[in-house]
Design a protein around this motif. Structure first.
Motif, PDB file in Angstrom:
ATOM      1  N   UNK A  11     -19.271  -8.614  11.841  1.00  0.00           N
ATOM      2  CA  UNK A  11     -18.611  -8.501  10.538  1.00  0.00           C
ATOM      3  C   UNK A  11     -18.839  -7.102   9.941  1.00  0.00           C
ATOM      4  N   UNK A  12     -20.036  -6.578  10.088  1.00  0.00           N
ATOM      5  CA  UNK A  12     -20.345  -5.240   9.582  1.00  0.00           C
ATOM      6  C   UNK A  12     -19.495  -4.188  10.285  1.00  0.00           C
ATOM      7  N   UNK A  13     -19.375  -4.274  11.600  1.00  0.00           N
ATOM      8  CA  UNK A  13     -18.566  -3.309  12.357  1.00  0.00           C
ATOM      9  C   UNK A  13     -17.097  -3.399  11.939  1.00  0.00           C
ATOM     10  N   UNK A  14     -16.580  -4.622  11.806  1.00  0.00           N
ATOM     11  CA  UNK A  14     -15.182  -4.802  11.400  1.00  0.00           C
ATOM     12  C   UNK A  14     -14.941  -4.200  10.010  1.00  0.00           C
ATOM     13  N   UNK A  15     -15.850  -4.481   9.069  1.00  0.00           N
ATOM     14  CA  UNK A  15     -15.685  -3.957   7.713  1.00  0.00           C
ATOM     15  C   UNK A  15     -15.828  -2.434   7.661  1.00  0.00           C
TER      16      UNK A  15
END
Length: 186
Positions: A11-15
């Protein structure tokens, strides 16, 4: 726990990709559709260039005055004073602006001064004033330039920008454009 950690990292990478790459590129792409590719409206006059979308300082009696700036019209440091309406220092600054305006416009009563002539905008860079703010300055400019007040009224009307689609926002006047048109009056 391992599943939650992996989901959190994903989720952090996507955001990060969304907000540091995709969103800025989207904003840049939309700006390319705007006039001057989103770089602002450049106005050239008397061998100088300025931006019509950034407030300018006009203090001479023969010009229309714009909205005050909390950042001295510095586009690199856009912002408000962040002082509340009951802050004594802020009230003293506004009172000083009112006193200066009344000194230069003796035919105007304090209660008639439009609020946008004595208070700064949230950005401190507002290039526009209300129609009432322009019209209340006619007597001062007429006296300083010896121009027929009806010509000044016509000039204000010609430079008034109507609300978007006739209903979104107030009618407004770009002070830089108005003063350039004022200089070009014969």
């Amino acid at each position: 726990m391992k599943n939650n950690l992996i989901k959190g990292i994903r989720m952090t990478v996507v955001l990060v990709v969304l907000f540091t790459v995709i969103y800025p590129l989207s904003v840049w792409a939309v700006a390319q559709l705007a006039p001057n590719n989103g770089k602002g409206e450049i106005v050239s006059y008397k061998q100088t260039k300025g931006y019509a979308n950034i407030g300018q300082s006009f203090t001479k009696d023969e010009y229309f005055w714009g909205r005050p700036s909390a950042v001295d019209y510095n586009a690199a440091g856009s912002g408000a004073s962040n002082k509340g309406a009951s802050n004594e220092e802020y009230l003293a600054v506004v009172q000083g602006r009112i006193d200066t305006f009344l000194l230069k416009n003796p035919s105007v009563k304090k209660s008639e001064i439009p609020v946008d002539l004595v208070t700064a905008s949230g950005s401190g860079l507002d290039p526009n004033i209300s129609v009432a703010s322009a019209k209340i300055q006619i007597a001062r400019i007429q006296k300083a330039r010896n121009i027929d007040p009806e010509k000044l009224n016509t000039l204000i009307d010609a430079n008034t920008e109507q609300p978007l689609l006739g209903m979104f926002g107030p009618a407004k006047i770009n002070v830089l454009k108005l003063n350039i048109a004022l200089d070009q009056l014969k």
